[in-house]
Write an enzyme that holds these catalytic residues in place. Structure first.
Site, PDB file in Angstrom:
ATOM      1  N   VAL A 262      23.579 -33.829  -6.045  1.00  0.00           N
ATOM      2  CA  VAL A 262      23.714 -35.271  -5.689  1.00  0.00           C
ATOM      3  C   VAL A 262      24.601 -35.904  -7.167  1.00  0.00           C
ATOM      4  O   VAL A 262      25.472 -36.583  -6.806  1.00  0.00           O
ATOM      5  CB  VAL A 262      22.594 -36.143  -5.282  1.00  0.00           C
ATOM      6  CG1 VAL A 262      22.763 -37.487  -5.298  1.00  0.00           C
ATOM      7  CG2 VAL A 262      21.903 -35.548  -3.953  1.00  0.00           C
TER       8      VAL A 262
ATOM      9  N   ALA B 275      33.246 -53.991  -7.250  1.00  0.00           N
ATOM     10  CA  ALA B 275      32.211 -54.320  -8.151  1.00  0.00           C
ATOM     11  C   ALA B 275      32.352 -55.395  -9.128  1.00  0.00           C
ATOM     12  O   ALA B 275      31.832 -56.318  -9.627  1.00  0.00           O
ATOM     13  CB  ALA B 275      31.736 -53.040  -9.072  1.00  0.00           C
TER      14      ALA B 275
ATOM     15  N   GLU C 121      18.796 -46.880  -2.070  1.00  0.00           N
ATOM     16  CA  GLU C 121      19.406 -46.646  -0.829  1.00  0.00           C
ATOM     17  C   GLU C 121      19.440 -44.990  -0.673  1.00  0.00           C
ATOM     18  O   GLU C 121      19.353 -44.766   0.667  1.00  0.00           O
ATOM     19  CB  GLU C 121      21.011 -47.295  -0.940  1.00  0.00           C
ATOM     20  CG  GLU C 121      21.563 -46.922   0.495  1.00  0.00           C
ATOM     21  CD  GLU C 121      20.946 -47.760   1.854  1.00  0.00           C
ATOM     22  OE1 GLU C 121      21.054 -48.940   1.630  1.00  0.00           O
ATOM     23  OE2 GLU C 121      20.442 -47.319   2.483  1.00  0.00           O
TER      24      GLU C 121
ATOM     25  N   GLY D  17      21.408 -22.333   3.907  1.00  0.00           N
ATOM     26  CA  GLY D  17      21.230 -23.340   2.870  1.00  0.00           C
ATOM     27  C   GLY D  17      20.727 -24.714   3.168  1.00  0.00           C
ATOM     28  O   GLY D  17      20.811 -25.554   2.703  1.00  0.00           O
TER      29      GLY D  17
ATOM     30  N   LYS E 144       9.888 -41.015   3.679  1.00  0.00           N
ATOM     31  CA  LYS E 144      11.099 -41.809   3.943  1.00  0.00           C
ATOM     32  C   LYS E 144      10.487 -43.186   4.849  1.00  0.00           C
ATOM     33  O   LYS E 144      10.842 -44.373   4.576  1.00  0.00           O
ATOM     34  CB  LYS E 144      12.234 -41.107   4.475  1.00  0.00           C
ATOM     35  CG  LYS E 144      12.863 -40.122   3.463  1.00  0.00           C
ATOM     36  CD  LYS E 144      13.549 -39.250   4.380  1.00  0.00           C
ATOM     37  CE  LYS E 144      14.317 -38.398   3.415  1.00  0.00           C
ATOM     38  NZ  LYS E 144      14.910 -37.165   4.100  1.00  0.00           N
TER      39      LYS E 144
ATOM     40  N   GLY F 152      23.023 -34.035   1.394  1.00  0.00           N
ATOM     41  CA  GLY F 152      24.533 -33.641   0.881  1.00  0.00           C
ATOM     42  C   GLY F 152      25.045 -34.236  -0.236  1.00  0.00           C
ATOM     43  O   GLY F 152      24.647 -35.383  -0.487  1.00  0.00           O
TER      44      GLY F 152
END
Ligand code: HSE
Length: 439
Positions: free
Chosen positions: A14, A33, A129, A187, A205, A306
């Site tokens: 990540v 931003a 998030e 995997g 979660k 992922g």
């Protein structure tokens, strides 16, 4: 305006995705931003590997505390995983007045109350998030997009590993152990898949979503958790013949009880009508179905894990924090959607009190009267039968009798199952899987 400076704790899958997407889309991200977002420091176990990802312009260190104690860093992104070290690092970053972005659902499910209170006290934000459903912006949806609503329930496929396993079991008729091995080879599943297959990851979660949906503290210790490791291929097959799919669902719902209002918080394999959109979420994908009073049902679907899908969520948080960094803390979106002094203490319901429907599979000797005995026990318990299926599982001697019930209290079905298992014709344990119509 000068770019905001970000320190990464961990640069695995990540972290590398976050670095790459920030680089690739930096101009669009800056325009959104209002200022640039720059990763200037990374803490990693493997320094050479980290330098290979971020190049010469970024400081790479072994000690994560060097990042959280660096006065130049504005936002700390925690991507280490686990509980204790991240807890220490996040609390230290907060104490140092830094905003935090984390993908760590285990950390927040267990220590979220402490962490959010500390952040509130220091006037900084902890954004998460990426902790729930990877790239699917479900936290933003629950906390902001649905803020007008009274949320009634959240039901989600929030673990990709188990959804992949269940899809393969159904499509190929394989058993759990065979598919798990394949998932590990591909995997999809970790070398130690316990948290995924036993429902713990999904419960982390769900605990976070429940707190945001209902304005309650995170209460992972009260979650009911049942994984998929005991599921048999024939139950998936029978469910399909009856028009259902079996999914590992996380369900949290407001319910009226005899003693008032309660919150359900449960993760378990669940039969869902095959016609529902969420029943058709296959492979490693995630989906969350929210029922709310004004909007009705809404469904959020996408990649739950992922490198770049999760990075997408991490960077969304970085942009949010960058935009809000100069805003008065009291004007920011509260961590758990409700203002901290407006949280409620509605209790999480004990599992015995929840109401749902059930799939029961009873393995019996093929004897006169066995069906009558089963239906009598259920009728005596006030449990109404919705459908019955009788199958020869292949041994030519005994039978599988499958019963779908209408809604009843969990404690009623437990008592009825005990009586069924005591019948002389019944072999072994009754298989019980909960059924939700999600209508
Ligand atoms: N192990 C998780 C899953 C991904 O299989 O969905 C990260 O939460």
């Amino acid at each position: 305006m000068k770019p905001i400076k970000v320190g990464l704790l961990g640069i695995g899958t990540v972290g590398a995705g976050t670095f790459n997407v920030l680089q690739r889309n930096q101009e669009d991200i800056r325009r959104r931003a209002g200022r640039g977002i720059e990763i200037t420091m990374v803490a990693a176990r493997n320094l050479d590997k980290a330098r290979g990802i971020v190049g010469a312009g970024v400081e790479v260190v072994a000690d994560p505390f060097a990042v959280v104690n660096n006065p130049e860093i504005d936002i700390v992104v925690e991507l280490i995983g686990g509980y204790e070290l991240p807890r220490e690092l996040v609390l230290k970053a907060i104490a140092n007045g830094k905003h935090v972005v984390t993908a760590n659902k285990a950390l927040l499910a267990l220590h979220g109350n402490e962490i959010f209170a500390a952040a509130q006290g220091k006037g900084v934000t902890v954004a998460f998030e990426a902790a729930v459903a990877g790239g699917v912006p479900i936290i933003k949806a629950l906390r902001e997009g649905l803020t007008a609503n009274r949320i009634e329930s959240v039901a989600g496929i929030i673990n990709g590993t188990t959804n992949f396993i269940l899809s393969e079991m159904r499509e190929k008729g394989l058993d759990f152990a065979t598919v798990l091995k394949q998932a590990q080879e591909l995997g999809y599943a970790e070398a130690d898949p316990t948290f995924d297959i036993e429902g713990v990851d999904a419960a982390h979660k769900l605990t976070i979503m429940s707190a945001i949906a209902f304005g309650i503290p995170v209460q992972f210790d009260k979650a009911y958790i049942e994984g998929i490791s005991q599921l048999q291929a024939r139950d998936i097959r029978y469910a399909e013949q009856l028009g259902y799919r079996i999914k590992l669902l996380g369900i949290t719902r407001r319910t009226r009880t005899e003693s008032g209002e309660g919150i359900e918080l449960r993760v378990h394999p669940t039969l869902i009508p095959a016609s529902r959109l969420i029943a058709n979420v296959e492979g490693a994908m995630n989906a969350v179905l929210v029922q709310a009073d004004a909007v009705g049902a809404s469904l959020y679907y996408g990649k739950g894990a992922g490198s770049e899908p999760t990075a997408s969520a991490v960077i969304a948080d970085l942009v949010d924090v960058t935009r809000l960094a100069t805003v008065d803390p009291y004007c920011r979106v509260p961590h758990l959607a409700f203002q901290p002094n407006e949280m409620t203490d509605v209790a999480i319901m004990p599992m015995a009190e929840i109401t749902t429907s059930y799939y029961l599979r009873v393995y019996v000797k093929d004897q006169l009267g066995v069906m009558a005995d089963l239906t009598r026990i259920l009728a005596d318990a006030g449990i109404s039968i919705d459908a019955v299926l009788q199958k020869e599982p292949g041994d030519q001697v005994n039978l599988d009798i499958i019963l779908l019930t209408h809604q009843t209290r969990e404690k009623n079905i437990i008592a009825a199952i005990e009586k069924i298992e005591n019948l002389p014709a019944v072999i072994g344990k009754v298989t019980r899987i909960r059924l939700e119509t999600l209508s």
